[in-house]
Each structure stands twice: as structure tokens, then as C-alpha cells.
Design a protein around this motif. Structure first.
Motif, PDB file in Angstrom:
ATOM      1  N   UNK A 270      85.007   8.689  12.371  1.00  0.00           N
ATOM      2  CA  UNK A 270      83.852   7.816  12.161  1.00  0.00           C
ATOM      3  C   UNK A 270      84.170   6.759  11.106  1.00  0.00           C
ATOM      4  N   UNK A 271      84.824   7.167  10.017  1.00  0.00           N
ATOM      5  CA  UNK A 271      85.169   6.215   8.955  1.00  0.00           C
ATOM      6  C   UNK A 271      86.134   5.148   9.470  1.00  0.00           C
ATOM      7  N   UNK A 272      87.127   5.559  10.243  1.00  0.00           N
ATOM      8  CA  UNK A 272      88.106   4.598  10.775  1.00  0.00           C
ATOM      9  C   UNK A 272      87.433   3.656  11.765  1.00  0.00           C
ATOM     10  N   UNK A 273      86.566   4.194  12.603  1.00  0.00           N
ATOM     11  CA  UNK A 273      85.856   3.362  13.572  1.00  0.00           C
ATOM     12  C   UNK A 273      84.980   2.331  12.866  1.00  0.00           C
ATOM     13  N   UNK A 274      84.297   2.750  11.817  1.00  0.00           N
ATOM     14  CA  UNK A 274      83.455   1.822  11.054  1.00  0.00           C
ATOM     15  C   UNK A 274      84.305   0.731  10.417  1.00  0.00           C
ATOM     16  N   UNK A 275      85.475   1.114   9.918  1.00  0.00           N
ATOM     17  CA  UNK A 275      86.375   0.138   9.323  1.00  0.00           C
ATOM     18  C   UNK A 275      86.823  -0.879  10.380  1.00  0.00           C
ATOM     19  N   UNK A 276      87.146  -0.393  11.573  1.00  0.00           N
ATOM     20  CA  UNK A 276      87.562  -1.309  12.637  1.00  0.00           C
ATOM     21  C   UNK A 276      86.421  -2.235  13.057  1.00  0.00           C
ATOM     22  N   UNK A 277      85.197  -1.753  13.059  1.00  0.00           N
ATOM     23  CA  UNK A 277      84.055  -2.627  13.371  1.00  0.00           C
ATOM     24  C   UNK A 277      83.953  -3.752  12.344  1.00  0.00           C
ATOM     25  N   UNK A 278      84.210  -3.406  11.075  1.00  0.00           N
ATOM     26  CA  UNK A 278      84.231  -4.422  10.028  1.00  0.00           C
ATOM     27  C   UNK A 278      85.340  -5.443  10.289  1.00  0.00           C
ATOM     28  N   UNK A 279      86.555  -4.951  10.622  1.00  0.00           N
ATOM     29  CA  UNK A 279      87.673  -5.862  10.890  1.00  0.00           C
ATOM     30  C   UNK A 279      87.380  -6.771  12.078  1.00  0.00           C
ATOM     31  N   UNK A 280      86.741  -6.226  13.108  1.00  0.00           N
ATOM     32  CA  UNK A 280      86.388  -7.028  14.282  1.00  0.00           C
ATOM     33  C   UNK A 280      85.387  -8.110  13.884  1.00  0.00           C
ATOM     34  N   UNK A 281      84.400  -7.755  13.051  1.00  0.00           N
ATOM     35  CA  UNK A 281      83.393  -8.739  12.629  1.00  0.00           C
ATOM     36  C   UNK A 281      84.013  -9.866  11.809  1.00  0.00           C
ATOM     37  N   UNK A 282      85.121  -9.593  11.137  1.00  0.00           N
ATOM     38  CA  UNK A 282      85.827 -10.610  10.350  1.00  0.00           C
ATOM     39  C   UNK A 282      86.869 -11.364  11.167  1.00  0.00           C
ATOM     40  N   UNK A 283      87.028 -10.981  12.425  1.00  0.00           N
ATOM     41  CA  UNK A 283      88.002 -11.650  13.278  1.00  0.00           C
ATOM     42  C   UNK A 283      89.437 -11.269  12.989  1.00  0.00           C
ATOM     43  N   UNK A 284      89.657 -10.136  12.338  1.00  0.00           N
ATOM     44  CA  UNK A 284      91.009  -9.719  11.982  1.00  0.00           C
ATOM     45  C   UNK A 284      91.678  -8.891  13.074  1.00  0.00           C
ATOM     46  N   UNK A 285      90.902  -8.264  13.935  1.00  0.00           N
ATOM     47  CA  UNK A 285      91.419  -7.534  15.095  1.00  0.00           C
ATOM     48  C   UNK A 285      90.483  -7.802  16.263  1.00  0.00           C
ATOM     49  N   UNK A 286      90.997  -7.488  17.451  1.00  0.00           N
ATOM     50  CA  UNK A 286      90.206  -7.730  18.659  1.00  0.00           C
ATOM     51  C   UNK A 286      89.576  -6.434  19.163  1.00  0.00           C
ATOM     52  N   UNK A 287      90.331  -5.330  19.124  1.00  0.00           N
ATOM     53  CA  UNK A 287      89.863  -4.061  19.690  1.00  0.00           C
ATOM     54  C   UNK A 287      89.662  -3.007  18.604  1.00  0.00           C
ATOM     55  N   UNK A 288      88.859  -2.009  18.972  1.00  0.00           N
ATOM     56  CA  UNK A 288      88.703  -0.830  18.133  1.00  0.00           C
ATOM     57  C   UNK A 288      89.454   0.304  18.830  1.00  0.00           C
ATOM     58  N   UNK A 289      90.660   0.649  18.362  1.00  0.00           N
ATOM     59  CA  UNK A 289      91.454   1.674  19.044  1.00  0.00           C
ATOM     60  C   UNK A 289      90.836   3.071  18.958  1.00  0.00           C
ATOM     61  N   UNK A 290      89.858   3.251  18.114  1.00  0.00           N
ATOM     62  CA  UNK A 290      89.228   4.559  17.968  1.00  0.00           C
ATOM     63  C   UNK A 290      88.476   4.936  19.240  1.00  0.00           C
ATOM     64  N   UNK A 291      88.125   3.943  20.047  1.00  0.00           N
ATOM     65  CA  UNK A 291      87.426   4.225  21.310  1.00  0.00           C
ATOM     66  C   UNK A 291      88.258   5.112  22.227  1.00  0.00           C
ATOM     67  N   UNK A 292      89.569   5.093  22.064  1.00  0.00           N
ATOM     68  CA  UNK A 292      90.461   5.889  22.910  1.00  0.00           C
ATOM     69  C   UNK A 292      90.955   7.167  22.233  1.00  0.00           C
ATOM     70  N   UNK A 293      90.421   7.484  21.072  1.00  0.00           N
ATOM     71  CA  UNK A 293      90.843   8.666  20.314  1.00  0.00           C
ATOM     72  C   UNK A 293      90.133   9.895  20.852  1.00  0.00           C
ATOM     73  N   UNK A 294      90.901  10.984  21.002  1.00  0.00           N
ATOM     74  CA  UNK A 294      90.301  12.247  21.407  1.00  0.00           C
ATOM     75  C   UNK A 294      89.378  12.765  20.305  1.00  0.00           C
ATOM     76  N   UNK A 295      88.172  13.133  20.695  1.00  0.00           N
ATOM     77  CA  UNK A 295      87.174  13.587  19.725  1.00  0.00           C
ATOM     78  C   UNK A 295      87.239  15.106  19.609  1.00  0.00           C
ATOM     79  N   UNK A 296      87.457  15.627  18.402  1.00  0.00           N
ATOM     80  CA  UNK A 296      87.485  17.087  18.246  1.00  0.00           C
ATOM     81  C   UNK A 296      86.097  17.681  18.445  1.00  0.00           C
ATOM     82  N   UNK A 297      86.047  18.896  18.983  1.00  0.00           N
ATOM     83  CA  UNK A 297      84.770  19.576  19.183  1.00  0.00           C
ATOM     84  C   UNK A 297      84.291  20.113  17.840  1.00  0.00           C
ATOM     85  N   UNK A 298      83.109  19.682  17.444  1.00  0.00           N
ATOM     86  CA  UNK A 298      82.536  20.083  16.167  1.00  0.00           C
ATOM     87  C   UNK A 298      81.468  21.129  16.421  1.00  0.00           C
TER      88      UNK A 298
END
Length: 146
Positions: A35-63
Motif C-alpha cells: 500500500x505504501x509503495x502504491x501510494x508513492x507511485x500515485x504521487x510520482x504519477x501525479x508529478x509526471x515522473x512515471x507513467x505506470x504504477x507497477x504495484x498493480x501487477x504485484x501479487x497480494x498476500x492473503x491477510x
């Protein structure tokens, strides 16, 4: 592109890295990292520093968010069924039903209770928040003697 491209495999390895003392992180800890990494990537996308959020393809552990019971049901029944003064039953109810912690219990006073809304207001909670605590249902249970 100002930020180096990271792929989902790299993020998964980072989330699963050993922690202090070589301990493997729990699924909840890995999910918190995700969640923290995804939020960071959303920030980077809003600043135009990256295009994609690679966390969308990350396997989610069962909590498994199963909270253990503080005390077994038979002990709770015995405690609640004991011959308690009404005042003691209120404090027990505020802690067990309304979720107040020890520090919150000793801080609560008449000024915190709003009878019209059956809430406890302006009580500093863990973490510094002061969100209201509803006590109306708990009061009904206590008044009915469970």
C-alpha cells in the motif's frame, strides 16, 4: 523519465525481504508495504515522473485479520455475570464493548458524554485522534443486565 523503472517482481522481492533478525514478514506487513509503495507511485504519477504504477501487477498476500479474543467466552460470561456494581459494569462495558483503552478510561469524564447523541466526544484516543465513541448500544446492554 526521471525515476528508474521498477517491475512487479522487484517490488514483490522487496516486500518479502527479511526484516530485523532475519524474520520473514507477515502477510499484513507485506500488504502494508504494498500500500505504501502504491501510494508513492500515485504521487510520482501525479508529478509526471512515471507513467505506470507497477504495484498493480504485484501479487497480494492473503491477510488474515482475525483478532484474538482478549479472554475466552466462558471467562467473559463468568465476569459479566458476577455481582458487579453498576459503576463497575459501566467501566467494563466502556472497555470491552466501546473499545476504550486504559489511558482513555482514566481520562474520560462527564464533559466527554453527549447524551443526545449517545457519544463520547473530545476524548483523545490512541494516536491523538478525538473521533466520537458511540456508547448507546452498550448502555442498553448494561441496563438490560445482559
Amino acid at each position: 523519465m526521471l525515476v528508474e523503472e521498477i517491475d512487479a517482481d522487484t517490488i514483490e522481492r522487496f516486500m518479502g525481504r527479511p526484516r530485523r533478525g532475519g524474520i520473514t514478514p507477515s502477510p499484513a506487513t507485506q500488504d502494508r508495504d504494498r500500500i505504501a509503495i502504491s501510494t508513492f507511485y500515485k504521487y510520482l504519477i501525479s508529478r509526471g515522473l512515471v507513467v505506470d504504477n507497477p504495484v498493480a501487477n504485484v501479487g497480494v498476500p492473503k491477510v488474515r485479520n482475525r483478532q484474538p479474543k482478549a479472554i475466552p467466552d466462558d471467562v467473559w460470561t463468568q465476569l459479566w455475570s458476577a455481582d458487579l456494581a453498576r459503576e463497575d459494569r459501566v467501566w467494563l462495558g466502556l472497555s470491552c464493548f466501546a473499545g476504550l483503552r486504559r489511558r482513555e478510561l482514566v481520562s474520560v469524564g462527564p464533559r466527554h458524554f453527549v447524551l443526545d447523541t449517545a457519544t463520547i466526544n473530545h476524548l483523545e484516543r490512541k494516536g491523538g485522534g478525538t473521533y466520537p465513541v458511540e456508547y448507546g448500544e452498550m448502555a442498553k446492554v448494561i441496563s438490560n443486565g445482559l
